[in-house]
Design a protein around this motif. Structure first.
Motif, PDB file in Angstrom:
ATOM      1  N   ASP A 121      44.732   8.091  44.671  1.00  0.00           N
ATOM      2  CA  ASP A 121      42.925   8.218  44.673  1.00  0.00           C
ATOM      3  C   ASP A 121      42.644   9.755  44.785  1.00  0.00           C
ATOM      4  OD1 ASP A 121      42.873   5.443  45.173  1.00  0.00           O
ATOM      5  OD2 ASP A 121      42.862   5.298  47.253  1.00  0.00           O
ATOM      6  N   GLN A 122      43.266  10.598  45.286  1.00  0.00           N
ATOM      7  CA  GLN A 122      42.789  11.790  45.295  1.00  0.00           C
ATOM      8  C   GLN A 122      42.789  12.646  44.130  1.00  0.00           C
ATOM      9  OE1 GLN A 122      44.960  14.637  47.935  1.00  0.00           O
ATOM     10  NE2 GLN A 122      45.162  12.943  49.607  1.00  0.00           N
ATOM     11  N   THR A 123      43.744  11.934  43.311  1.00  0.00           N
ATOM     12  CA  THR A 123      43.919  12.699  41.788  1.00  0.00           C
ATOM     13  C   THR A 123      42.610  12.225  41.113  1.00  0.00           C
ATOM     14  OG1 THR A 123      46.491  12.747  42.152  1.00  0.00           O
ATOM     15  CG2 THR A 123      45.369  12.750  39.851  1.00  0.00           C
ATOM     16  N   TYR A 124      42.555  10.903  41.188  1.00  0.00           N
ATOM     17  CA  TYR A 124      41.563  10.163  40.413  1.00  0.00           C
ATOM     18  C   TYR A 124      40.172  10.783  40.562  1.00  0.00           C
ATOM     19  CZ  TYR A 124      38.103   6.607  38.985  1.00  0.00           C
ATOM     20  OH  TYR A 124      37.057   6.107  38.291  1.00  0.00           O
ATOM     21  N   ILE A 125      39.695  10.923  42.148  1.00  0.00           N
ATOM     22  CA  ILE A 125      38.439  11.588  42.315  1.00  0.00           C
ATOM     23  C   ILE A 125      38.459  12.939  41.771  1.00  0.00           C
ATOM     24  CG2 ILE A 125      37.315  12.795  44.270  1.00  0.00           C
ATOM     25  CD1 ILE A 125      36.941   9.743  44.229  1.00  0.00           C
ATOM     26  N   GLN A 126      39.521  13.916  41.782  1.00  0.00           N
ATOM     27  CA  GLN A 126      39.413  15.040  41.346  1.00  0.00           C
ATOM     28  C   GLN A 126      39.443  14.949  39.689  1.00  0.00           C
ATOM     29  OE1 GLN A 126      39.582  18.330  42.757  1.00  0.00           O
ATOM     30  NE2 GLN A 126      39.204  17.105  44.480  1.00  0.00           N
ATOM     31  N   LYS A 127      39.841  14.160  39.078  1.00  0.00           N
ATOM     32  CA  LYS A 127      39.876  14.076  37.560  1.00  0.00           C
ATOM     33  C   LYS A 127      38.213  13.526  37.060  1.00  0.00           C
ATOM     34  CE  LYS A 127      42.737  12.479  34.859  1.00  0.00           C
ATOM     35  NZ  LYS A 127      43.844  11.678  34.251  1.00  0.00           N
ATOM     36  N   LYS A 129      35.474  14.362  39.050  1.00  0.00           N
ATOM     37  CA  LYS A 129      34.491  14.892  40.203  1.00  0.00           C
ATOM     38  C   LYS A 129      33.269  15.218  39.429  1.00  0.00           C
ATOM     39  CE  LYS A 129      36.703  19.409  40.053  1.00  0.00           C
ATOM     40  NZ  LYS A 129      37.553  20.684  41.028  1.00  0.00           N
ATOM     41  N   SER A 130      33.178  15.444  38.261  1.00  0.00           N
ATOM     42  CA  SER A 130      31.919  15.809  37.521  1.00  0.00           C
ATOM     43  C   SER A 130      31.183  14.694  37.127  1.00  0.00           C
ATOM     44  CB  SER A 130      32.428  16.803  36.235  1.00  0.00           C
ATOM     45  OG  SER A 130      33.023  16.073  35.273  1.00  0.00           O
ATOM     46  N   GLU A 131      31.655  13.574  37.332  1.00  0.00           N
ATOM     47  CA  GLU A 131      30.917  12.090  37.041  1.00  0.00           C
ATOM     48  C   GLU A 131      30.032  11.603  38.098  1.00  0.00           C
ATOM     49  OE1 GLU A 131      33.605   9.704  34.948  1.00  0.00           O
ATOM     50  OE2 GLU A 131      34.768  11.087  34.071  1.00  0.00           O
ATOM     51  N   ASP A 132      29.344  10.494  37.679  1.00  0.00           N
ATOM     52  CA  ASP A 132      28.435   9.963  38.591  1.00  0.00           C
ATOM     53  C   ASP A 132      29.455   9.106  39.329  1.00  0.00           C
ATOM     54  OD1 ASP A 132      26.551   8.365  39.920  1.00  0.00           O
ATOM     55  OD2 ASP A 132      25.414   7.712  38.366  1.00  0.00           O
ATOM     56  N   PRO A 133      29.184   9.257  40.932  1.00  0.00           N
ATOM     57  CA  PRO A 133      30.073   8.585  41.636  1.00  0.00           C
ATOM     58  C   PRO A 133      30.069   6.784  41.523  1.00  0.00           C
ATOM     59  CG  PRO A 133      29.213  10.490  42.813  1.00  0.00           C
ATOM     60  CD  PRO A 133      28.741  10.180  41.482  1.00  0.00           C
ATOM     61  N   HIS A 134      28.755   6.607  40.952  1.00  0.00           N
ATOM     62  CA  HIS A 134      28.323   5.118  40.930  1.00  0.00           C
ATOM     63  C   HIS A 134      29.160   4.636  39.709  1.00  0.00           C
ATOM     64  CE1 HIS A 134      25.014   6.605  43.364  1.00  0.00           C
ATOM     65  NE2 HIS A 134      24.920   5.248  43.932  1.00  0.00           N
ATOM     66  N   ASN A 135      29.765   5.413  39.028  1.00  0.00           N
ATOM     67  CA  ASN A 135      30.315   4.787  37.883  1.00  0.00           C
ATOM     68  C   ASN A 135      31.998   4.864  37.800  1.00  0.00           C
ATOM     69  OD1 ASN A 135      28.430   4.408  36.234  1.00  0.00           O
ATOM     70  ND2 ASN A 135      28.045   6.534  35.598  1.00  0.00           N
ATOM     71  N   LEU A 136      32.420   5.172  38.954  1.00  0.00           N
ATOM     72  CA  LEU A 136      33.751   5.338  39.303  1.00  0.00           C
ATOM     73  C   LEU A 136      34.219   4.038  40.105  1.00  0.00           C
ATOM     74  CD1 LEU A 136      34.256   8.951  40.681  1.00  0.00           C
ATOM     75  CD2 LEU A 136      34.304   8.300  38.331  1.00  0.00           C
ATOM     76  N   ARG A 137      35.509   3.873  39.982  1.00  0.00           N
ATOM     77  CA  ARG A 137      36.090   2.683  40.577  1.00  0.00           C
ATOM     78  C   ARG A 137      36.117   2.953  42.108  1.00  0.00           C
ATOM     79  NH1 ARG A 137      40.778   4.086  42.743  1.00  0.00           N
ATOM     80  NH2 ARG A 137      42.371   5.619  41.789  1.00  0.00           N
ATOM     81  N   ALA A 138      36.541   1.955  42.916  1.00  0.00           N
ATOM     82  CA  ALA A 138      36.392   1.851  44.252  1.00  0.00           C
ATOM     83  C   ALA A 138      37.917   2.785  44.606  1.00  0.00           C
ATOM     84  CB  ALA A 138      36.434   0.563  45.037  1.00  0.00           C
ATOM     85  N   LEU A 139      38.181   3.122  45.763  1.00  0.00           N
ATOM     86  CA  LEU A 139      39.395   3.573  46.228  1.00  0.00           C
ATOM     87  C   LEU A 139      40.182   2.516  46.676  1.00  0.00           C
ATOM     88  CD1 LEU A 139      38.093   6.937  47.893  1.00  0.00           C
ATOM     89  CD2 LEU A 139      38.732   6.455  45.412  1.00  0.00           C
ATOM     90  N   HIS A 342      41.766   3.194  31.868  1.00  0.00           N
ATOM     91  CA  HIS A 342      41.619   1.528  32.489  1.00  0.00           C
ATOM     92  C   HIS A 342      41.046   2.021  33.787  1.00  0.00           C
ATOM     93  CE1 HIS A 342      42.512  -2.357  33.383  1.00  0.00           C
ATOM     94  NE2 HIS A 342      43.420  -2.044  34.431  1.00  0.00           N
ATOM     95  N   ASN A 343      41.329   2.982  34.562  1.00  0.00           N
ATOM     96  CA  ASN A 343      40.591   3.444  35.996  1.00  0.00           C
ATOM     97  C   ASN A 343      39.200   2.977  35.909  1.00  0.00           C
ATOM     98  OD1 ASN A 343      42.802   3.765  37.485  1.00  0.00           O
ATOM     99  ND2 ASN A 343      43.135   5.791  36.686  1.00  0.00           N
ATOM    100  N   ILE A 344      38.516   3.503  34.972  1.00  0.00           N
ATOM    101  CA  ILE A 344      37.004   3.521  34.875  1.00  0.00           C
ATOM    102  C   ILE A 344      36.498   2.066  34.866  1.00  0.00           C
ATOM    103  CG2 ILE A 344      34.876   4.392  34.213  1.00  0.00           C
ATOM    104  CD1 ILE A 344      36.360   7.106  33.677  1.00  0.00           C
ATOM    105  N   GLU A 345      36.949   1.661  33.683  1.00  0.00           N
ATOM    106  CA  GLU A 345      36.400   0.277  33.001  1.00  0.00           C
ATOM    107  C   GLU A 345      36.827  -0.722  34.010  1.00  0.00           C
ATOM    108  OE1 GLU A 345      34.365   0.094  30.655  1.00  0.00           O
ATOM    109  OE2 GLU A 345      34.506   2.168  30.342  1.00  0.00           O
ATOM    110  N   GLN A 362      37.629  14.699  51.941  1.00  0.00           N
ATOM    111  CA  GLN A 362      38.782  14.103  52.159  1.00  0.00           C
ATOM    112  C   GLN A 362      39.631  14.232  50.874  1.00  0.00           C
ATOM    113  OE1 GLN A 362      38.635   9.929  53.330  1.00  0.00           O
ATOM    114  NE2 GLN A 362      40.754   9.617  53.160  1.00  0.00           N
ATOM    115  N   PHE A 363      39.006  14.371  49.709  1.00  0.00           N
ATOM    116  CA  PHE A 363      40.000  14.333  48.622  1.00  0.00           C
ATOM    117  C   PHE A 363      40.118  15.388  47.943  1.00  0.00           C
ATOM    118  CE2 PHE A 363      38.196  10.344  49.392  1.00  0.00           C
ATOM    119  CZ  PHE A 363      39.380   9.421  49.428  1.00  0.00           C
ATOM    120  N   SER A 364      39.700  16.845  48.326  1.00  0.00           N
ATOM    121  CA  SER A 364      39.788  17.951  47.839  1.00  0.00           C
ATOM    122  C   SER A 364      41.157  18.595  47.935  1.00  0.00           C
ATOM    123  CB  SER A 364      38.728  18.807  48.618  1.00  0.00           C
ATOM    124  OG  SER A 364      39.005  18.978  50.007  1.00  0.00           O
TER     125      SER A 364
END
Length: 364
Positions: A121-127, A129-139, A342-345, A362-364
């Protein structure tokens, strides 16, 4: 389609990617895990000794007999030792049984799975982090850690001794079937058809009747020793995969039929993943250490083959909806070098409240 070659190869690819991700986790390189790694190596040495005891005993017996019987030109003594070694390692899978038994003695593997899931989850958030959080998958980690490990009240949990006994009985039943099939394969005239028939029965549900017939025909040409190794590798890799997924299923409690459907819909990928690690866990001495690495890698696998879990209050709905791998075709058709797309879609727009409510620091 659940067991096609592409799905199996994707599972093998996830083995390599999962190991790479797990080794990037600094949380695995702590004093606690170093201590556990040392214990794992020691356990591997102990397993090696336990398995060697019968063979050493037979060799000692043969040495004593050599004083009474001339064995200079005998060949049967070597055949006995080789046969016993093959029986232990390829038929009864004794080292593999002792290795998987460790899960029920120490909670280390469960904690390693959860720590690795948090790292994914931390790695996903870091990769992203510049995108809109609303478009990311849940943790995965924040909600899954809220699930009870056994889904039961403490006073209703199964005692450790009873759990180990049930596991040993299950293994004993499988070992008995393996020995019975092996014995029948030596019956004159019909014995040569026993193992091919077992191959057909094993694979007809997984790959369909026509490929199973092809496997049956090919099995008639394969020597007994290699056919046994092939069948046991298939069964053991499936067993390994179920054991590696136990930290997930200990929290998300599917019933027997639900779990059967869950595994069937992901059969090819799970087989490829399990087989990839099964080859390495058979390495003497370090197999237990690789088993721990396989558990850490399974956390990455989970994020590819099922959706992030909601809070425990919504568990029943989640279980029904997650039986089918919704984005299976999209994942299996992804370019090999871009598996993380696949993570995003996969879960865009689902459980987004969890993403917004999770503190970014928490994911920094």
């Amino acid at each position: 389609m659940n067991f096609d070659p592409n799905a199996i190869l994707r599972g093998a690819q996830l083995t390599l990617v999962g190991v790479h991700r797990a080794l990037q986790n600094p949380g695995l390189f702590t004093s606690t895990h170093y201590r556990q790694a040392a214990l794992a190596v020691a356990a591997g040495f102990a397993i090696r000794l336990v398995v060697a005891i019968p063979i050493v005993g037979v060799r000692a017996l043969l040495w004593v007999l050599s004083f009474m019987v001339d064995m200079k030109h005998a060949q049967w003594d070597d055949a006995v030792v080789e046969g016993l070694h093959f029986l232990e390692h390829s038929v009864l899978q004794v080292p593999f049984f002792l290795m998987t038994l460790m899960r029920y003695i120490t909670p280390t593997l469960d904690q390693m799975f959860m720590d690795s899931l948090n790292w994914v989850d931390q790695t996903y958030i870091q990769k992203h982090k510049s995108e809109d959080p609303h478009n990311l998958r849940a943790l995965y980690y924040p909600n899954l850690q809220m699930y009870s490990t056994h889904g039961l009240k403490p006073e209703k949990r199964t005692p450790l001794k009873q759990t180990i006994t049930v596991f040993a009985i299950k293994y004993g039943r499988k070992a008995g079937i393996s020995l019975a099939v092996l014995a029948l394969s030596y019956v004159p005239h019909v014995g040569r058809f026993v193992l091919p028939a077992a191959s057909f029965y094993t694979f007809q549900n997984a790959v369909g009747p026509q490929p199973a017939v092809a496997i049956f025909a090919a099995s008639l040409l394969i020597p007994r020793k290699y056919l046994i190794m092939f069948l046991q590798s298939y069964f053991s890799s499936r067993t390994l995969m179920r054991e590696l997924l136990e930290p997930y299923f200990a929290r998300v409690r599917y019933n027997k039929e639900q779990k059967k459907l869950w595994f069937r819909d992901r059969a090819g990928v799970l087989f490829g993943f399990g087989l990839g690690f099964y080859v390495f866990v058979k390495i003497p001495m370090v197999g237990v250490l690789i088993y721990g690495l396989a558990e850490a890698s399974t956390a990455y696998l989970i994020t590819k083959i099922t959706e992030p879990p909601p809070p425990p209050s919504e568990a029943e709905t989640y279980k029904q909806e997650s039986l089918r791998w919704k984005n299976k075709h999209e994942f299996l058709s992804l370019p090999w070098q871009n598996m993380d797309a696949h993570n995003i879609e996969m879960t865009k727009g689902t459980h987004q409240s969890e993403v917004r409510q999770t503190p970014r620091k928490q994911f920094s």
